[in-house]
Design a protein around this motif. Structure first.
Motif, PDB file in Angstrom:
ATOM      1  N   SER A 285      -2.680   6.338   0.525  1.00  0.00           N
ATOM      2  CA  SER A 285      -3.810   5.595  -0.051  1.00  0.00           C
ATOM      3  C   SER A 285      -4.822   5.214   1.025  1.00  0.00           C
ATOM      4  CB  SER A 285      -3.316   4.348  -0.793  1.00  0.00           C
ATOM      5  OG  SER A 285      -2.668   3.457   0.089  1.00  0.00           O
TER       6      SER A 285
ATOM      7  N   ASP B   2     -11.687  -2.526  -1.590  1.00  0.00           N
ATOM      8  CA  ASP B   2     -10.348  -3.060  -1.855  1.00  0.00           C
ATOM      9  C   ASP B   2     -10.215  -4.499  -1.367  1.00  0.00           C
ATOM     10  OD1 ASP B   2      -9.063  -0.641  -2.947  1.00  0.00           O
ATOM     11  OD2 ASP B   2      -9.463   0.167  -0.941  1.00  0.00           O
TER      12      ASP B   2
ATOM     13  N   ALA C 209       0.873  -1.180   0.000  1.00  0.00           N
ATOM     14  CA  ALA C 209       0.000   0.000   0.000  1.00  0.00           C
ATOM     15  C   ALA C 209       0.905   1.223   0.000  1.00  0.00           C
ATOM     16  CB  ALA C 209      -0.921   0.010   1.206  1.00  0.00           C
TER      17      ALA C 209
ATOM     18  N   LEU D 207      -7.742   2.349   2.091  1.00  0.00           N
ATOM     19  CA  LEU D 207      -8.057   0.931   1.904  1.00  0.00           C
ATOM     20  C   LEU D 207      -9.424   0.657   2.515  1.00  0.00           C
ATOM     21  CD1 LEU D 207      -4.619  -0.378   3.180  1.00  0.00           C
ATOM     22  CD2 LEU D 207      -5.267   0.000   0.801  1.00  0.00           C
TER      23      LEU D 207
END
Length: 79
Positions: A56, A76, A52, A58
């Motif tokens: 970002s 995700d 990751a 998730l």
């Protein structure tokens, strides 16, 4: 953040996490979920081996179909 959606039954339910730094292997991490005021039973979801990037978001959801219907994209990770 915690998502308790507006659809029937509070769907979709999901958790959104933020990667503050690069994570080379998410499989070193897991999450536990507390439901309706009860505590977690410990780690209930372990991430697969993937990276990751810093910055970002998730998302994890048990309801991939409801998540897709509401957000227009898949989570995700599906637990």
């Amino acid at each position: 953040g915690v998502i308790d959606g507006p659809r029937f039954g509070g769907l979709p339910k999901a958790v959104e996490l933020y990667a503050a730094a690069d994570i080379p292997d998410l499989s070193s991490y897991g999450v536990g979920f507390a439901n309706n005021g009860e505590g977690s039973d410990g780690i209930e979801y372990t991430f697969p081996s993937r990276s990751a990037a810093a910055g970002s978001f998730l998302t994890i959801s048990k309801e991939a179909i409801e998540f897709q219907a509401y957000f227009g994209e898949q989570p995700d990770f599906v637990d």
